[in-house]
Enzyme design. Sequence first.
Site: not given
Length: 348
Positions: A18, A20-21, A104, A141, A179, A252
């Site tokens: 998991h 985020h870029l 997602k 989520h 998460h 995350d």
Amino acid sequence: MPESDMQTLTIIQPDDWHLHLRDGDVLKSTVPQAARQFHRAIIMPNLKPPVTTTEKALEYRKRILDALPSGSDFEPLMTLYLTDNTSPEDIKRAKESGIIHGAKLYPAGATTNSDAGVTSLDNCIATLEEMQKQGIPLLMHGEVTDPSIDIFDREAVFIDRVLIPLRKKLPDLKIVFEHITTREAAQYVSEAEGYIGATVTAHHLLFNRNSLFQGGIRPHYYCLPILKREENRQALLKAVSTENRRFFMGTDSAPHAQGAKENACGCAGCYTALHAIELYVQAFDEIGALEKIEWFTSINGPKFYNQNVNRNKITLVKKEWTIPQDLPFGENRVIPLMAGETLNWQLK
């Protein structure tokens, strides 16, 4: 089994399930920092505009690969952003592409860039049925967005209102409860029947909600789902260090420019891509469970996603080092979690 002599720890190279870029110029810093320690990562699709089609995912994947350091074998595993309008045909194309590894679910308004998210699962049943048929995992989520529900209770309420009813309708749908932060979530994932796993972040293993307010409001500890009570942190530590194979690492890591965090309406997200594996090792070391960490970091995730376990290994040494005060982030700076503080383990 991990190899450890009290001063070094060698484990199978981990993956981040998991991550985020972000996009644009910031990829020049976020991608190399993640690739420093991980072989693969599930890439979150909540860009602006979101990654809603296989074509957009292919384009985003290319931008990530272009930002890799020379010689890196880091592999981005792409996902789709589920909306009320995602069709079964979109899912079929995603499966045929071979590069989409999940879709997602962001409940609309739940977190960063979630405004285009799903307003009701009733709008998505045909699409979810196709995901079940194609074996594409639903990455959830897990929070309700009802403003009448206390922010610290939204994950537990999500289990009762959303997750349990959905799994009764679609018992073979593969689900990742992303998460997780609560005792209730850890217990549900441990005991539920069927195809379910959960990612756990390093910050939810290391910190409780007191960390948000030590010496004042600390925006770089603000994330969603928000940090919870100590009893919940202890439940997560117990879950990830047992023999249950449903829990795996998902950082995350969610970067925001310094000004977007240190703001009257600051963004949610902790940036850990630089030092994620060191944070996890510190958490396991503090509870005397280093012999259990390799399953969580390196084996459970690949098995859930039907991927081969990595062949390479990494080594960490027990050596104090100071986390940088800030890092480059395009034209701005990003503040990593625990900036200026000391960690006891360092990737060799």
